[in-house]
Every structure is written in structure tokens, then in C-alpha cells.
Design a protein around this motif. Structure first.
Motif, PDB file in Angstrom:
ATOM      1  N   SER A   7      55.995  51.365  33.961  1.00  0.00           N
ATOM      2  CA  SER A   7      54.917  50.744  33.211  1.00  0.00           C
ATOM      3  C   SER A   7      54.102  49.912  34.199  1.00  0.00           C
ATOM      4  O   SER A   7      54.519  49.687  35.337  1.00  0.00           O
ATOM      5  CB  SER A   7      55.454  49.893  32.057  1.00  0.00           C
ATOM      6  N   TYR A   8      52.952  49.477  33.759  1.00  0.00           N
ATOM      7  CA  TYR A   8      52.032  48.781  34.656  1.00  0.00           C
ATOM      8  C   TYR A   8      51.540  47.507  34.009  1.00  0.00           C
ATOM      9  O   TYR A   8      51.333  47.439  32.796  1.00  0.00           O
ATOM     10  CB  TYR A   8      50.847  49.692  34.996  1.00  0.00           C
ATOM     11  N   LEU A   9      51.347  46.494  34.845  1.00  0.00           N
ATOM     12  CA  LEU A   9      50.799  45.219  34.421  1.00  0.00           C
ATOM     13  C   LEU A   9      49.591  44.905  35.291  1.00  0.00           C
ATOM     14  O   LEU A   9      49.590  45.208  36.491  1.00  0.00           O
ATOM     15  CB  LEU A   9      51.814  44.093  34.606  1.00  0.00           C
ATOM     16  N   ALA A  10      48.582  44.299  34.691  1.00  0.00           N
ATOM     17  CA  ALA A  10      47.449  43.759  35.439  1.00  0.00           C
ATOM     18  C   ALA A  10      47.495  42.250  35.243  1.00  0.00           C
ATOM     19  O   ALA A  10      47.514  41.768  34.117  1.00  0.00           O
ATOM     20  CB  ALA A  10      46.139  44.332  34.931  1.00  0.00           C
ATOM     21  N   HIS A  11      47.525  41.505  36.348  1.00  0.00           N
ATOM     22  CA  HIS A  11      47.665  40.044  36.282  1.00  0.00           C
ATOM     23  C   HIS A  11      46.480  39.388  36.968  1.00  0.00           C
ATOM     24  O   HIS A  11      46.266  39.570  38.167  1.00  0.00           O
ATOM     25  CB  HIS A  11      48.975  39.619  36.961  1.00  0.00           C
ATOM     26  N   ASP A  12      45.701  38.640  36.194  1.00  0.00           N
ATOM     27  CA  ASP A  12      44.577  37.874  36.736  1.00  0.00           C
ATOM     28  C   ASP A  12      45.145  36.574  37.291  1.00  0.00           C
ATOM     29  O   ASP A  12      45.591  35.707  36.541  1.00  0.00           O
ATOM     30  CB  ASP A  12      43.562  37.595  35.629  1.00  0.00           C
ATOM     31  N   LYS A  13      45.160  36.456  38.607  1.00  0.00           N
ATOM     32  CA  LYS A  13      45.786  35.302  39.243  1.00  0.00           C
ATOM     33  C   LYS A  13      45.029  34.012  38.955  1.00  0.00           C
ATOM     34  O   LYS A  13      45.620  32.941  38.945  1.00  0.00           O
ATOM     35  CB  LYS A  13      45.886  35.529  40.746  1.00  0.00           C
TER      36      LYS A  13
ATOM     37  N   LEU B 103      48.540  53.210  33.821  1.00  0.00           N
ATOM     38  CA  LEU B 103      47.812  52.866  35.040  1.00  0.00           C
ATOM     39  C   LEU B 103      46.304  52.832  34.806  1.00  0.00           C
ATOM     40  O   LEU B 103      45.629  51.884  35.209  1.00  0.00           O
ATOM     41  CB  LEU B 103      48.169  53.845  36.161  1.00  0.00           C
ATOM     42  N   LYS B 104      45.755  53.840  34.165  1.00  0.00           N
ATOM     43  CA  LYS B 104      44.314  53.870  33.913  1.00  0.00           C
ATOM     44  C   LYS B 104      43.890  52.703  33.039  1.00  0.00           C
ATOM     45  O   LYS B 104      42.865  52.061  33.288  1.00  0.00           O
ATOM     46  CB  LYS B 104      43.905  55.191  33.276  1.00  0.00           C
ATOM     47  N   GLN B 105      44.675  52.409  32.032  1.00  0.00           N
ATOM     48  CA  GLN B 105      44.349  51.325  31.107  1.00  0.00           C
ATOM     49  C   GLN B 105      44.293  49.973  31.827  1.00  0.00           C
ATOM     50  O   GLN B 105      43.351  49.202  31.637  1.00  0.00           O
ATOM     51  CB  GLN B 105      45.372  51.283  29.983  1.00  0.00           C
ATOM     52  N   VAL B 106      45.282  49.673  32.669  1.00  0.00           N
ATOM     53  CA  VAL B 106      45.279  48.370  33.344  1.00  0.00           C
ATOM     54  C   VAL B 106      44.210  48.310  34.430  1.00  0.00           C
ATOM     55  O   VAL B 106      43.639  47.246  34.672  1.00  0.00           O
ATOM     56  CB  VAL B 106      46.674  47.976  33.886  1.00  0.00           C
ATOM     57  N   CYS B 107      43.910  49.447  35.069  1.00  0.00           N
ATOM     58  CA  CYS B 107      42.826  49.457  36.064  1.00  0.00           C
ATOM     59  C   CYS B 107      41.478  49.219  35.394  1.00  0.00           C
ATOM     60  O   CYS B 107      40.644  48.471  35.913  1.00  0.00           O
ATOM     61  CB  CYS B 107      42.827  50.759  36.850  1.00  0.00           C
TER      62      CYS B 107
ATOM     63  N   ILE C 204      42.712  40.456  40.599  1.00  0.00           N
ATOM     64  CA  ILE C 204      43.652  41.072  39.667  1.00  0.00           C
ATOM     65  C   ILE C 204      44.662  41.899  40.447  1.00  0.00           C
ATOM     66  O   ILE C 204      44.282  42.787  41.212  1.00  0.00           O
ATOM     67  CB  ILE C 204      42.929  42.010  38.668  1.00  0.00           C
ATOM     68  N   ASN C 205      45.932  41.609  40.267  1.00  0.00           N
ATOM     69  CA  ASN C 205      46.999  42.415  40.860  1.00  0.00           C
ATOM     70  C   ASN C 205      47.461  43.458  39.858  1.00  0.00           C
ATOM     71  O   ASN C 205      47.670  43.140  38.683  1.00  0.00           O
ATOM     72  CB  ASN C 205      48.205  41.551  41.242  1.00  0.00           C
ATOM     73  N   ILE C 206      47.641  44.700  40.317  1.00  0.00           N
ATOM     74  CA  ILE C 206      48.221  45.758  39.499  1.00  0.00           C
ATOM     75  C   ILE C 206      49.676  45.902  39.935  1.00  0.00           C
ATOM     76  O   ILE C 206      49.953  46.113  41.121  1.00  0.00           O
ATOM     77  CB  ILE C 206      47.483  47.099  39.676  1.00  0.00           C
ATOM     78  N   ILE C 207      50.590  45.771  38.996  1.00  0.00           N
ATOM     79  CA  ILE C 207      52.022  45.777  39.278  1.00  0.00           C
ATOM     80  C   ILE C 207      52.666  46.975  38.597  1.00  0.00           C
ATOM     81  O   ILE C 207      52.481  47.178  37.402  1.00  0.00           O
ATOM     82  CB  ILE C 207      52.677  44.473  38.779  1.00  0.00           C
TER      83      ILE C 207
ATOM     84  N   GLU D  15      44.954  46.028  43.986  1.00  0.00           N
ATOM     85  CA  GLU D  15      44.302  44.746  43.751  1.00  0.00           C
ATOM     86  C   GLU D  15      42.826  44.999  43.494  1.00  0.00           C
ATOM     87  O   GLU D  15      42.219  45.848  44.146  1.00  0.00           O
ATOM     88  CB  GLU D  15      44.492  43.860  44.983  1.00  0.00           C
ATOM     89  N   PHE D  16      42.269  44.289  42.531  1.00  0.00           N
ATOM     90  CA  PHE D  16      40.847  44.386  42.233  1.00  0.00           C
ATOM     91  C   PHE D  16      40.215  43.013  42.393  1.00  0.00           C
ATOM     92  O   PHE D  16      40.794  42.008  41.993  1.00  0.00           O
ATOM     93  CB  PHE D  16      40.623  44.852  40.787  1.00  0.00           C
ATOM     94  N   ASP D  17      39.029  42.978  43.005  1.00  0.00           N
ATOM     95  CA  ASP D  17      38.222  41.767  43.068  1.00  0.00           C
ATOM     96  C   ASP D  17      36.763  42.181  43.044  1.00  0.00           C
ATOM     97  O   ASP D  17      36.453  43.342  42.797  1.00  0.00           O
ATOM     98  CB  ASP D  17      38.583  40.899  44.280  1.00  0.00           C
ATOM     99  N   ASN D  18      35.844  41.242  43.320  1.00  0.00           N
ATOM    100  CA  ASN D  18      34.425  41.567  43.201  1.00  0.00           C
ATOM    101  C   ASN D  18      33.932  42.557  44.253  1.00  0.00           C
ATOM    102  O   ASN D  18      32.844  43.100  44.130  1.00  0.00           O
ATOM    103  CB  ASN D  18      33.563  40.303  43.197  1.00  0.00           C
ATOM    104  N   SER D  19      34.724  42.835  45.273  1.00  0.00           N
ATOM    105  CA  SER D  19      34.325  43.836  46.272  1.00  0.00           C
ATOM    106  C   SER D  19      34.904  45.215  45.957  1.00  0.00           C
ATOM    107  O   SER D  19      34.671  46.161  46.698  1.00  0.00           O
ATOM    108  CB  SER D  19      34.753  43.388  47.678  1.00  0.00           C
ATOM    109  N   GLY D  20      35.661  45.338  44.870  1.00  0.00           N
ATOM    110  CA  GLY D  20      36.197  46.633  44.453  1.00  0.00           C
ATOM    111  C   GLY D  20      37.708  46.628  44.366  1.00  0.00           C
ATOM    112  O   GLY D  20      38.348  45.584  44.364  1.00  0.00           O
ATOM    113  N   GLY D  21      38.280  47.825  44.312  1.00  0.00           N
ATOM    114  CA  GLY D  21      39.728  47.972  44.200  1.00  0.00           C
ATOM    115  C   GLY D  21      40.326  48.506  45.484  1.00  0.00           C
ATOM    116  O   GLY D  21      39.657  49.200  46.241  1.00  0.00           O
ATOM    117  N   ARG D  22      41.555  48.130  45.742  1.00  0.00           N
ATOM    118  CA  ARG D  22      42.286  48.574  46.931  1.00  0.00           C
ATOM    119  C   ARG D  22      43.703  48.951  46.558  1.00  0.00           C
ATOM    120  O   ARG D  22      44.339  48.252  45.782  1.00  0.00           O
ATOM    121  CB  ARG D  22      42.386  47.443  47.961  1.00  0.00           C
TER     122      ARG D  22
END
Length: 85
Positions: free
Chosen positions: A3-9, A19-23, A38-41, A54-61
């Protein structure tokens, strides 16, 4: 089963799902709050998790060999996600 979690630090908000939903949630969250990180776990029950992206204002990595998250911390984040709904 994974399962996947998205966490806004920044705000502490958490989303859970596939995965698609949390991204998608992470992208929307960054659009609403450009200073968010945002960390994807990826996690499995009773095994803890690992940061995979990880997602931020410069995109996802994609993050290979990301930080390991202890099972107790994954459980706390999962509980937070249920409380956010």
C-alpha cells in the motif's frame, strides 16, 4: 500486499491508497501549497515502509534506496490518514 502513503511534511496531512492515487494527491497538494514537500511511502502490513518518491514545486522524483520508515511510524501515518478523511 503493498500500500502507499503520501505524507505532506509541512502540514502533516496524509493520504493513503494506490500508487497513482497518492501521486495525484501529492501533485494536487503541491499545487495548493507550493512550499509543501510530499513523501510517497511504500509499505506492507507489519513490515514498515520506505520512501520511494518525493513531490515538491519543482516536480516529482523517484528515490532509490530511500529512508526506511519503522512499522510504528507507518501505523501512526495510517491512523492520521483515517482521521483526515
Amino acid at each position: 500486499m503493498k500500500s502507499y502513503l503520501a505524507h505532506d511534511k509541512k502540514s502533516g496531512l496524509v493520504s493513503t491508497g494506490g500508487l497513482k492515487q497518492v501521486c495525484d494527491w501529492a501533485k494536487n497538494r503541491v499545487n495548493k501549497s507550493p512550499h509543501s514537500i510530499i513523501n510517497i511511502i511504500q509499505c506492507r502490513p507489519a513490515e514498515g515502509g520506505q520512501i520511494i518518491a518525493e513531490f515538491d514545486n519543482s516536480g516529482g522524483r523517484i528515490i532509490s534506496n530511500g529512508r526506511v520508515i519503522l512499522n510504528k511510524d507507518v501505523m501512526k501515518l495510517t491512523q492520521q490518514a483515517q482521521n483526515n478523511d
